[in-house]
Design a protein around this motif. Structure first.
Motif, mmCIF file in Angstrom:
data_model
loop_
_atom_site.group_PDB
_atom_site.id
_atom_site.type_symbol
_atom_site.label_atom_id
_atom_site.label_comp_id
_atom_site.label_asym_id
_atom_site.label_seq_id
_atom_site.Cartn_x
_atom_site.Cartn_y
_atom_site.Cartn_z
ATOM 1 N N PHE A 65 0.825 -1.204 0.000
ATOM 2 C CA PHE A 65 0.000 0.000 0.000
ATOM 3 C C PHE A 65 0.862 1.258 0.000
ATOM 4 N N VAL A 66 0.214 2.365 -0.352
ATOM 5 C CA VAL A 66 0.817 3.689 -0.357
ATOM 6 C C VAL A 66 -0.064 4.570 0.527
ATOM 7 N N ASN A 67 0.539 5.393 1.365
ATOM 8 C CA ASN A 67 -0.223 6.352 2.169
ATOM 9 C C ASN A 67 -0.333 7.659 1.404
ATOM 10 N N LEU A 68 -1.495 7.887 0.830
ATOM 11 C CA LEU A 68 -1.764 9.100 0.070
ATOM 12 C C LEU A 68 -2.252 10.192 1.016
ATOM 13 N N ARG A 69 -1.816 11.417 0.822
ATOM 14 C CA ARG A 69 -2.369 12.557 1.564
ATOM 15 C C ARG A 69 -3.719 12.860 0.910
ATOM 16 N N PRO A 70 -4.829 12.713 1.623
ATOM 17 C CA PRO A 70 -6.145 12.916 1.019
ATOM 18 C C PRO A 70 -6.334 14.310 0.433
ATOM 19 N N SER A 71 -5.583 15.280 0.917
ATOM 20 C CA SER A 71 -5.691 16.634 0.362
ATOM 21 C C SER A 71 -5.213 16.696 -1.087
ATOM 22 N N MET A 72 -4.610 15.619 -1.583
ATOM 23 C CA MET A 72 -4.198 15.550 -2.988
ATOM 24 C C MET A 72 -5.367 15.197 -3.906
ATOM 25 N N LEU A 73 -6.478 14.731 -3.340
ATOM 26 C CA LEU A 73 -7.656 14.390 -4.137
ATOM 27 C C LEU A 73 -8.374 15.662 -4.583
ATOM 28 N N SER A 77 -13.631 16.380 0.650
ATOM 29 C CA SER A 77 -14.551 16.882 1.668
ATOM 30 C C SER A 77 -15.203 15.741 2.464
ATOM 31 N N TRP A 78 -15.267 14.559 1.890
ATOM 32 C CA TRP A 78 -15.890 13.402 2.528
ATOM 33 C C TRP A 78 -14.954 12.720 3.527
ATOM 34 N N ALA A 120 -16.939 -2.080 6.788
ATOM 35 C CA ALA A 120 -18.367 -2.089 7.122
ATOM 36 C C ALA A 120 -18.932 -0.704 7.402
ATOM 37 N N LYS A 121 -18.109 0.194 8.026
ATOM 38 C CA LYS A 121 -18.643 1.448 8.509
ATOM 39 C C LYS A 121 -17.902 2.710 8.055
ATOM 40 N N GLY A 122 -16.755 2.559 7.413
ATOM 41 C CA GLY A 122 -15.938 3.715 7.076
ATOM 42 C C GLY A 122 -16.552 4.611 6.012
ATOM 43 N N VAL A 123 -16.132 5.876 6.012
ATOM 44 C CA VAL A 123 -16.655 6.836 5.037
ATOM 45 C C VAL A 123 -16.140 6.527 3.635
ATOM 46 N N ARG A 124 -16.907 6.906 2.648
ATOM 47 C CA ARG A 124 -16.566 6.701 1.231
ATOM 48 C C ARG A 124 -16.806 8.008 0.488
ATOM 49 N N PRO A 125 -16.175 8.170 -0.669
ATOM 50 C CA PRO A 125 -16.470 9.359 -1.473
ATOM 51 C C PRO A 125 -17.939 9.387 -1.856
ATOM 52 N N LYS A 126 -18.461 10.579 -1.967
ATOM 53 C CA LYS A 126 -19.871 10.736 -2.341
ATOM 54 C C LYS A 126 -20.070 10.545 -3.819
#
Length: 126
Positions: A65-73, A77-78, A120-126
């Motif tokens: 795996f790679v740890n991506l900084r989500p701010s790069m997306l 906002s999700w 099961a419960k984690g957030v996903r992109p809208k």
């Protein structure tokens, strides 16, 4: 994840860094050539060669795996951290909304359950 370790505090110029684990086969740099920056060691912290923004990390010994900084997306906002690590050095005012908090990193044996719970419960992109 939100990591409160002092290395992440320094590299992000903030109270914590944000990471999103992406399976290596699903990750690709589409343009530019990232450069190693931040803490130089076996774990590679990759930065934009132009603006020097911390983009992703390739953890030593965890090539799957790679740890991506989500701010790069384009839209992050999700994003809500599911776990926070290095809470033992967390700034008292730093709130992340993470479901789980660990003094350092979770034990390796905890990850299987954390992954199942996130699935099961984690957030996903809208």
């Amino acid at each position: 994840m939100a990591c409160h370790c002092t290395g992440c505090q320094r590299m992000s110029s903030s109270a914590f860094s944000l990471s999103m684990a992406v399976p290596t086969p699903g990750f690709e740099v589409l343009s530019g050539e990232p450069v190693v920056g931040g803490l130089h060691g076996p774990t590679k912290h990759m930065f934009c060669g132009h603006c020097m923004t911390w983009m992703f990390t390739r953890p030593e010994g965890m090539d799957f795996f790679v740890n991506l900084r989500p701010s790069m997306l384009d839209d992050w906002s999700w994003f809500v951290p599911f776990i926070e690590t290095y809470a033992e050095v967390k700034r008292p005012w730093a709130a992340t909304g993470a479901v789980h908090s660990y003094p350092q990193f979770p034990e390796m044996s905890a990850y299987e359950g954390l992954i199942a719970e996130f699935a099961a419960k984690g957030v996903r992109p809208k």
